[in-house]
Each structure stands twice: as structure tokens, then as C-alpha cells.
Design a protein around this motif. Structure first.
Motif, PDB file in Angstrom:
ATOM      1  N   SER A  63      12.183  -1.315   5.196  1.00  0.00           N
ATOM      2  CA  SER A  63      11.147  -0.965   4.241  1.00  0.00           C
ATOM      3  C   SER A  63      11.778  -0.909   2.857  1.00  0.00           C
ATOM      4  O   SER A  63      12.999  -0.865   2.728  1.00  0.00           O
ATOM      5  CB  SER A  63      10.557   0.406   4.601  1.00  0.00           C
ATOM      6  N   PHE A  64      10.930  -0.873   1.844  1.00  0.00           N
ATOM      7  CA  PHE A  64      11.440  -0.626   0.508  1.00  0.00           C
ATOM      8  C   PHE A  64      11.937   0.813   0.438  1.00  0.00           C
ATOM      9  O   PHE A  64      11.420   1.698   1.127  1.00  0.00           O
ATOM     10  CB  PHE A  64      10.360  -0.850  -0.547  1.00  0.00           C
ATOM     11  N   TRP A 129       9.359   3.791   1.369  1.00  0.00           N
ATOM     12  CA  TRP A 129       8.033   3.561   0.825  1.00  0.00           C
ATOM     13  C   TRP A 129       7.045   3.533   1.979  1.00  0.00           C
ATOM     14  O   TRP A 129       7.266   2.886   3.002  1.00  0.00           O
ATOM     15  CB  TRP A 129       8.037   2.240   0.084  1.00  0.00           C
ATOM     16  N   GLU A 130       5.921   4.227   1.800  1.00  0.00           N
ATOM     17  CA  GLU A 130       4.846   4.213   2.793  1.00  0.00           C
ATOM     18  C   GLU A 130       3.641   3.566   2.137  1.00  0.00           C
ATOM     19  O   GLU A 130       2.960   4.190   1.311  1.00  0.00           O
ATOM     20  CB  GLU A 130       4.520   5.640   3.240  1.00  0.00           C
ATOM     21  N   PRO A 131       3.341   2.314   2.490  1.00  0.00           N
ATOM     22  CA  PRO A 131       2.244   1.606   1.834  1.00  0.00           C
ATOM     23  C   PRO A 131       0.893   2.251   2.095  1.00  0.00           C
ATOM     24  O   PRO A 131       0.638   2.792   3.163  1.00  0.00           O
ATOM     25  CB  PRO A 131       2.291   0.201   2.441  1.00  0.00           C
ATOM     26  N   GLY A 132       0.050   2.153   1.062  1.00  0.00           N
ATOM     27  CA  GLY A 132      -1.356   2.540   1.125  1.00  0.00           C
ATOM     28  C   GLY A 132      -1.602   3.901   1.596  1.00  0.00           C
ATOM     29  O   GLY A 132      -2.599   4.364   1.960  1.00  0.00           O
TER      30      GLY A 132
END
Length: 132
Positions: A63-64, A129-132
Motif C-alpha cells: 500500500s502507499f 493509506w486506507e483508500p476511500g
């Protein structure tokens, strides 16, 4: 490969980088001067080697990474952004004047180095980073 496991080894690594940055400043402030201090390919290679050493102990990225984690890692992330800013400035300078290519390369590798150092300082517990 060697491993960086002690604070003393990390301090020595950061000390070498600080010295390199003075060399970089001299290189950029007096371009083309014979016998002047110049950033060299060996300094770039040393950064690449240290990145490999630190990366060997880290889990693969899935992940980012967000800047943060430990205080030391957060400082490394800030330093990384400053290295990227300096790299952009030197690239812009190189468009107008002759610049040592190893100086640009050093700043690029330094940014990578500081990113991996931040991950290392977070001991594999990166802030993802956890998208959305």
C-alpha cells in the motif's frame, strides 16, 4: 549484506549524509571549479547500498505509506520531502547552467534513502493509506 541494528550505526550513516550535503553545497556553489568538492558516483552508490541493507529487513510494500509513525520516522519523512524539493530546484538549475549530474542523482537517492529509513525506524509498522 550488513544490517543496521544499532542507533550508533544509524547515527554514523546520518553523519555521512550530513557531510555529503556539505559537499553538495560546495559543488553547487562553485560549479566547474577544478579541484573543488564534487558529489561523486561513489556517494550515490553508498546511499543505494544502504537502501538495500535497510530494505532487506522490511516487509514488501502492499500500500502507499503515509508520513508518520514514530517521531524519528516522521522526521525522516519531512527530510525526504525537503530532499525532493531540493532535487526539483537543482533540476531547474541544471536547465539553465551546467550542474554535476551526480549531484542531482545524489538528491534523488537521498530521498529514496530517507523513505526507507523512515520505514526502518517504524520497524515494519508503517502508517498505511486506507483508500476511500
Amino acid at each position: 549484506l550488513l544490517r543496521l541494528h544499532t542507533a550508533q550505526e544509524e547515527d554514523a550513516m546520518l553523519g555521512r549524509i550530513q557531510n555529503d550535503l556539505f559537499d553538495l553545497g560546495a559543488d553547487l556553489s562553485v560549479p566547474g571549479m577544478e579541484g573543488g568538492l564534487r558529489v561523486t558516483a561513489a556517494q550515490c552508490l553508498r546511499l543505494e547500498t544502504e537502501v538495500g541493507i535497510m530494505n532487506a529487513d522490511l516487509p514488501p510494500l502492499t500500500s502507499f505509506i503515509l508520513p508518520g509513525g514514530t517521531q524519528a520516522a516522521a522526521h525522516a519523512h519531512v527530510a525526504r520531502t525537503l530532499a525532493r524539493r531540493a532535487e526539483r530546484a537543482v533540476v531547474a538549475l541544471a536547465a539553465a547552467e551546467p550542474v554535476n549530474g551526480d549531484a542531482v542523482r545524489y538528491l534523488n537517492r537521498l530521498s529514496d534513502h530517507l523513505f526507507v529509513l523512515a520505514r526502518s525506524l517504524n520497524t515494519g509498522q508503517d502508517v498505511l493509506w486506507e483508500p476511500g
